[in-house]
Design a protein around this motif. Sequence first.
Motif, PDB file in Angstrom:
ATOM      1  N   ARG A  64       0.810  -1.170   0.052  1.00 32.22           N
ATOM      2  CA  ARG A  64      -0.053  -0.024  -0.135  1.00 32.22           C
ATOM      3  C   ARG A  64       0.931   1.240  -0.086  1.00 32.22           C
ATOM      4  O   ARG A  64       0.323   2.283  -0.205  1.00 32.22           O
ATOM      5  CB  ARG A  64      -1.043   0.155   1.271  1.00 32.22           C
ATOM      6  CG  ARG A  64      -0.276   0.414   2.396  1.00 32.22           C
ATOM      7  CD  ARG A  64      -1.324   0.409   3.648  1.00 32.22           C
ATOM      8  NE  ARG A  64      -1.180  -1.005   4.169  1.00 32.22           N
ATOM      9  CZ  ARG A  64      -1.586  -1.513   5.599  1.00 32.22           C
ATOM     10  NH1 ARG A  64      -2.163  -0.640   6.200  1.00 32.22           N
ATOM     11  NH2 ARG A  64      -1.407  -2.564   5.797  1.00 32.22           N
ATOM     12  N   GLU A  65       2.247   1.264   0.250  1.00 29.48           N
ATOM     13  CA  GLU A  65       3.192   2.404   0.523  1.00 29.48           C
ATOM     14  C   GLU A  65       3.621   2.711  -1.040  1.00 29.48           C
ATOM     15  O   GLU A  65       4.295   3.826  -1.179  1.00 29.48           O
ATOM     16  CB  GLU A  65       4.148   2.215   1.498  1.00 29.48           C
ATOM     17  CG  GLU A  65       3.584   2.038   2.890  1.00 29.48           C
ATOM     18  CD  GLU A  65       4.882   2.106   3.929  1.00 29.48           C
ATOM     19  OE1 GLU A  65       5.991   2.401   3.453  1.00 29.48           O
ATOM     20  OE2 GLU A  65       4.534   2.240   5.206  1.00 29.48           O
ATOM     21  N   GLU A  75       5.830   6.074  -2.512  1.00 23.66           N
ATOM     22  CA  GLU A  75       4.886   7.149  -2.278  1.00 23.66           C
ATOM     23  C   GLU A  75       4.805   7.443  -0.938  1.00 23.66           C
ATOM     24  O   GLU A  75       4.796   8.739  -0.261  1.00 23.66           O
ATOM     25  CB  GLU A  75       3.712   6.995  -3.204  1.00 23.66           C
ATOM     26  CG  GLU A  75       2.618   8.004  -2.963  1.00 23.66           C
ATOM     27  CD  GLU A  75       1.457   7.828  -3.905  1.00 23.66           C
ATOM     28  OE1 GLU A  75       0.867   6.612  -3.810  1.00 23.66           O
ATOM     29  OE2 GLU A  75       1.046   8.739  -4.406  1.00 23.66           O
ATOM     30  N   ALA A  76       4.272   6.640  -0.071  1.00 25.41           N
ATOM     31  CA  ALA A  76       3.917   6.905   1.413  1.00 25.41           C
ATOM     32  C   ALA A  76       5.113   6.542   2.263  1.00 25.41           C
ATOM     33  O   ALA A  76       4.973   6.311   3.389  1.00 25.41           O
ATOM     34  CB  ALA A  76       2.792   6.049   1.684  1.00 25.41           C
ATOM     35  N   GLY A  77       6.390   6.569   1.595  1.00 23.62           N
ATOM     36  CA  GLY A  77       7.433   6.242   2.439  1.00 23.62           C
ATOM     37  C   GLY A  77       8.664   7.223   2.173  1.00 23.62           C
ATOM     38  O   GLY A  77       8.269   8.551   2.359  1.00 23.62           O
ATOM     39  N   CYS A  78       9.611   6.831   1.694  1.00 26.16           N
ATOM     40  CA  CYS A  78      11.055   7.915   1.728  1.00 26.16           C
ATOM     41  C   CYS A  78      10.869   8.682   0.322  1.00 26.16           C
ATOM     42  O   CYS A  78      11.610   9.756   0.040  1.00 26.16           O
ATOM     43  CB  CYS A  78      12.107   6.781   1.641  1.00 26.16           C
ATOM     44  SG  CYS A  78      12.261   5.825   0.301  1.00 26.16           S
TER      45      CYS A  78
END
Lengths: 90, 183
Positions: free
Chosen positions: A14-15, A58-61
């Motif tokens: 999902r990230e 996208e939802a991390g680094c």
Amino acid sequence: MRLTCPQCGERDRREFYYVGDAVALERPAPDAGDEAWEAYVHLRDNPAGETRDLWYHEAGCGAWLVVTRNTVTHAVLDVVLASDVKGGGA
Amino acid sequence: MAELIAKSPCDGLLPVEIGGVTLREVDLGHLTALAPHRGKEKSFAEAMKAAHGLTLPKPGRATGKDGKRLIWFGRAHVLLAGPAPAARLLSHAAVTDQSDAWAALRIEGEGVEDVLARLVPIDLRQQVFKRGHTARTQLQHMNVSITRLGDDAFMILGFRSMATTLVHELETAMSGVAARRAG
Ligand SMILES: [Zn+2]
């Protein structure tokens, strides 16, 4: 499905955002000709087996990644930073 | 000229305490994103050390302490929390003021890991996510930065525009964990 980001470690699907074939890292020279450019822009293989794709954490680094995986077994074989791959430096 | 009154992102929402876990807003001072120019990583680290006394953190780590922190904030950039960035950093890195862009929360108390486990997809337990560890990840569907500050304390940075949702999600999880404990 989980991907191991070289910076963040193993993370849930999902990230990540799927971007497409890693062919985008092999941009032809401006004068490479119509055929090379048509292949680069439009033509894609659709293999049952190993693929090499671009993903975005996208939802991390926020890193762009080159992920090698097998579409038949779903095994993720390799994840590297796109910036470490030839053609991937922004 | 009109007198404008600054409001913090979580104005009127916090603090709250539920079941021994407290959630409050913190004022971190200046927030500055710093992305070293290519080839300037080393000189940037030296300039940061000289200007602010802070060691450049590796991915997944934060250095410094309350009032002056340097937080790894994603690929090839860090967030300076506290002081305004020294002018000498400008020749080594791209510098962006983000002071008003983030809601900063501190959540602490026994059971805080259980609260976050309901909302965050990564393992934040002490044995793998120690003091000084930081991560960019999600809290429900919001992109956040999470840093462990102590045995039972975390700092969470979320987008200011989502501050109300962020507080709501945390309060809901705090209530759920408290109810389980009471039962
Ligand atoms: Zn990552």
